[in-house]
Each structure stands twice: as C-alpha cells, then as structure tokens.
Design a protein around this motif. Structure first.
Motif, PDB file in Angstrom:
ATOM      1  N   ALA A 278       0.524   2.450   6.784  1.00  0.00           N
ATOM      2  CA  ALA A 278       0.256   2.808   5.388  1.00  0.00           C
ATOM      3  C   ALA A 278      -0.669   4.028   5.306  1.00  0.00           C
ATOM      4  N   ALA A 279      -1.595   4.155   6.261  1.00  0.00           N
ATOM      5  CA  ALA A 279      -2.473   5.327   6.292  1.00  0.00           C
ATOM      6  C   ALA A 279      -1.655   6.577   6.621  1.00  0.00           C
TER       7      ALA A 279
ATOM      8  N   SER B  97       0.831  -1.204   0.000  1.00  0.00           N
ATOM      9  CA  SER B  97       0.000   0.000   0.000  1.00  0.00           C
ATOM     10  C   SER B  97       0.868   1.257   0.000  1.00  0.00           C
TER      11      SER B  97
ATOM     12  N   ARG C 193       2.279   1.779  -3.429  1.00  0.00           N
ATOM     13  CA  ARG C 193       1.216   2.287  -4.305  1.00  0.00           C
ATOM     14  C   ARG C 193       0.978   3.783  -4.086  1.00  0.00           C
ATOM     15  N   SER C 194       0.883   4.185  -2.817  1.00  0.00           N
ATOM     16  CA  SER C 194       0.680   5.607  -2.512  1.00  0.00           C
ATOM     17  C   SER C 194       1.886   6.434  -2.940  1.00  0.00           C
TER      18      SER C 194
ATOM     19  N   MET D  81      -0.265  -3.092  -6.697  1.00  0.00           N
ATOM     20  CA  MET D  81      -1.034  -2.885  -7.926  1.00  0.00           C
ATOM     21  C   MET D  81      -0.234  -2.271  -9.073  1.00  0.00           C
TER      22      MET D  81
ATOM     23  N   ALA E 263       0.322   7.632   3.592  1.00  0.00           N
ATOM     24  CA  ALA E 263      -0.524   8.276   2.570  1.00  0.00           C
ATOM     25  C   ALA E 263      -0.835   9.720   2.955  1.00  0.00           C
TER      26      ALA E 263
END
Lengths: 274, 274
Positions: free
Chosen positions: B252-253, B138, B141-142, B170, B256
């Motif tokens: 991960a938050a 994640s 990705r961010s 992703m 981001a």
C-alpha cells in the motif's frame, strides 16, 4: 531433541506472555520474531538471537534446517510440539521458527552510513499517538527504505516491539534507531533542521517544499491528527495535494508519499526524460 | 422503538453471517458499513442505505440522532440491544450505528469528473491477489485521493466489500468503480495507455517515467509479486528508488508513492521554489 508439549512449561508460558503483553515485554526487555525473514534481518544487523524456537514440523523445513545449522554455539534451541508452537506464534499460519531476542537499545542499531542519508543529512521521523501496529510497522519500513536514521514515538503510540509491529516493518527495526516514549516537543525543538508536519489546511504543497538537507517529518494520530503542542513545535506545515473527490489518505500512505518525495529530490533525477 | 435482544432473531443472524462470510455477502449482494463516516460517504454518493441499525445507547448519541432524523421514509430502522450490536459490529469499539447496503455495481458509482483525472486522462489500478484487507482498503483510499476512476481486482484478492476493507478505505468505495474477479491480462491488453508495474529489478525509475496521460498501475501479491502472465501484459516496468539499507516497501505504501508521483506530475507545480 526432545520437544516441549506441556502448556505448564514455564518457557512456553513466558512466550505466551511476551506475545500478549506490552507490559511483560517492557518488564523483561524481550520480544519474539516470527519467521525466517525477520530473524535473518535481526542477525545481519545485530548478530545471533538469544534463543531459536522451532516447531516439530519446522525442523523438517530445508530453510529452517540451514538456519539452525549456522546458528552458532551460544544460541539456545527449543523445540515445541506443533500444537504449542501454533499457540505461541503471533501469526495465523506459523512458519515454524521464532526467535526470542533482547529488545535492542536504540544506540546499538548500526544505522545506514553513520545514521545519515545518502548525502549525509539527518532524516528523522516523529510519530504522535500512532495507534495501529500495522500503520506503525509500515511507516518504519518506509522510513528505513527512504534512508531515515531515527524514529521518535510519543507515549500513546502502539508498542514498536509488538509482534504485529515487527511483522509489518519486515526488519526495518534493525536499520533504524527507535526512541519510544519520547517528548516530541523537545525532540522537535532540539532538531537542527526543518521539522515538517502535513495538515489538510496548510497552504504550501509537499511538492513546493525543499526536502533535501536536514529534515524531520511529523505525523499524528490516525483520527485526531497532531496535538497543538507538537504542531507549534514544527517549523513548516505542508499539504499533500489530491486530485480525487476526497482528501483522505491512510497515515502510512501519507508518510510514504512524503518520504519518497524526499528520495526523489535527493536523487536529483535528470529531467530530460519528460 | 422496541429493540432486538434475541440471538435467534433472523435479522440478527443475517448480520452475523454478512459480517463473517464473503460467500454470504456475494450470495445476497449485501454488506455492512460501520460508523457515521462510512454511512455518510455512501449516502453522499449513492443515496440512502436500505436499513440503518443502531444500538440502544447509540440512539442517545447526538450525531446518530441527527442522521436518523434525516434518514428519509424508505429507510428501515432496527434497534439492537448493546450486547447484540457489539456482537454484530465488525469493530472492537462500535460507534453505535451500522448500515445494511446493497453492494453497488461498478457502473452505478458516480466517478469524479466523468471517470477521468483532473485533465481528462483515464487512471486505473490493477491488483493481483492482494491478500490483506487493510492493504487493499488503503490502496483504494489512495487511488480515490489521487483521482483514479477504476480498480480491477483479480481472483484471489481480499474481498473488496468485507467490513475490514471498507473500514480501511474510509469511503473510497463510493468514489471508484471496483471490478472484482477481473481477468487482469485482458484488462491490461485492452487498456488504451501505459500499463506500468513496479519491480525491484526494473532499470527505469519511477521518477524518470512520464506518468501524465492515460495510466494503469499494476501491483501484485504482497509476498509473491506479479504473475509472469500479468507482467508480460504490462507495457513498462519501473522501480521505486530507495536510499536506505533495504529495498522493501509495504504494497500500500508503494502504491501511494506511485499514485502521488502521478499527482505531482499532473499538478505541474512551478519549480521556482527550489
């Protein structure tokens, strides 16, 4: 204290069922918390759990000993052999303590400052068919940290009270009112404020949108996004601007970015620094 | 085309090993991509994969047929029986296609606009002992979506090239230069710009910090945070302000939120709206 060692013990069998089956959790209204952090967060918000379950070797752990000593007379204590505890625990490296709790109804959660954000405006989150328990837990955790009061989950979301979701949310369950199996269209229509969805096609950016005041954010399924019905029930659609060669964020990352843009705006940080 | 049906087939056994073992992936420098999205992202950045692996029923899928038709002469094709494919696939509901690829060296990744952000300033991410492959994916990705060019991972991080990390990211792997087993203290000291860590105790807020220009963000282990040695090598420590009854964000938050506060500042959105 005698410890359980038989797989045929009805209490042990109940734990395994609660661990594995959302149907069982909903039928009996119970779930399992693994580890001191989750149990402490629960106790702080809602008082002592029904039952504490400790592994034999967990009984020797200082932190667990302290927690047991303070547990109060109404709390049952069950000791499991290390082998059974490992089987019943939802985690790979069990901490040695679990709690069996009643799943608390949304109305019993003592939400931060009467269920409103720092300045008194409602802040809610609506999730449609969010399927990954890790994403769901992470969103609950970010929502609690950003001052949200209520989270509404549609049918088709991961079970909010599964051990996996509980673990990912790290105690946020006991700071938020969680409304499972909600009709999101109804919730969005009844909401007295802006109902905001993020989409890739929206023309207005998150950073051009006033997010103070009464806000509900809506996020959809990790793959399919939001249904047309829910999208039509929103009042604004915004995008998260990207600088890289991709337009792709994990659902929980996107939610955190939105929630904390609201925090930034609410904080009204002086701009003198830059 | 004949499909493989035997578990003793050496190629099938290699797939299982690659799926399960970081040691094997590193020894042979190969990994597996599952699904059309990841394979397309790889091909766009780095050209055709070594080998495509398709399940018998995957051969009937229109999207997979199209991908196979365009695959080029140098790409091997292996068909597995559905049973074997399901065993070899890293996902529970396999899409029917995988690719076997060489793990690309960092220098071969064609980073967005010469490895610099939209305005030409370097933007890097340093991760110390980030253990969850979902979190790591994640964050990659961010980072890619926010325009980062390089991600440095310490020893003790989850394997960046495991199928789980790849799936969570992703396709971000093919937009970033990923430097595994880096000495983060050395990287931080050599970085020509601000090296910023988030800590709960820091006095300066994310929103009071200028994040345009040359920036490296540093994030630590999910439980233990950053080591003292890495913390000492940073130039600034900041906090993410919270409004709720908790001070807790998923790694991960948090990443981001930091990355997109930089995006917000870089975009210089007109403030006329509010």
């Amino acid at each position: 204290m005698k410890s359980l060692t038989s797989r045929d013990n009805p209490f042990f069998r109940q734990l395994i069922k609660l661990e594995d089956s959302v149907r069982q959790r909903r039928a009996v209204g119970l779930t399992l918390l693994d580890g001191i952090h989750l149990i402490s967060a629960y106790r702080l918000a809602l008082g002592p759990p029904k039952t504490l379950i400790v592994s034999e070797s967990g009984c020797e752990n200082m932190e667990i000993k302290r927690l047991l000593a303070e547990r109060g007379v109404d709390v049952d204590l069950v000791v499991l052999s290390d082998v059974l505890f490992r089987e019943a625990s939802p985690v790979k490296t069990p901490t040695g303590i679990m709690a069996l709790i009643s799943i608390p109804p949304a109305a019993t959660i003592p939400v931060h400052k009467d269920g409103k954000g720092e300045r008194g405006e409602p802040f809610c989150v609506l999730l449609e068919a969010m399927q990954d328990p890790g994403n769901l837990g992470s969103i609950l955790r970010s929502a609690a940290a950003a001052g949200a009061s209520d989270v509404y989950l549609s049918d088709g979301c991961a079970d909010a009270w599964s051990p996996k979701t509980l673990r990912a949310a790290m105690g946020a369950h006991f700071l938020l009112r969680i409304h499972e199996r909600s009709d999101l269209v109804e919730v969005a229509r009844a909401f007295n404020g802006k109902v905001i969805a993020t989409t890739l096609k929206a023309r207005i950016s998150l950073y051009q949108t006033q997010l103070t005041g009464s806000i509900a954010f809506v996020f959809g399924n990790e793959g399919a996004g939001l249904s047309d019905a829910v999208l039509r029930a929103t009042s604004e659609q915004i995008n998260i601007p990207m600088l890289g060669g991709t337009e792709s964020l994990n659902a929980a990352a996107a939610a955190a970015v939105c929630f904390f843009e609201r925090v930034r705006q609410m904080k009204k940080i002086p701009r003198s620094v830059f």
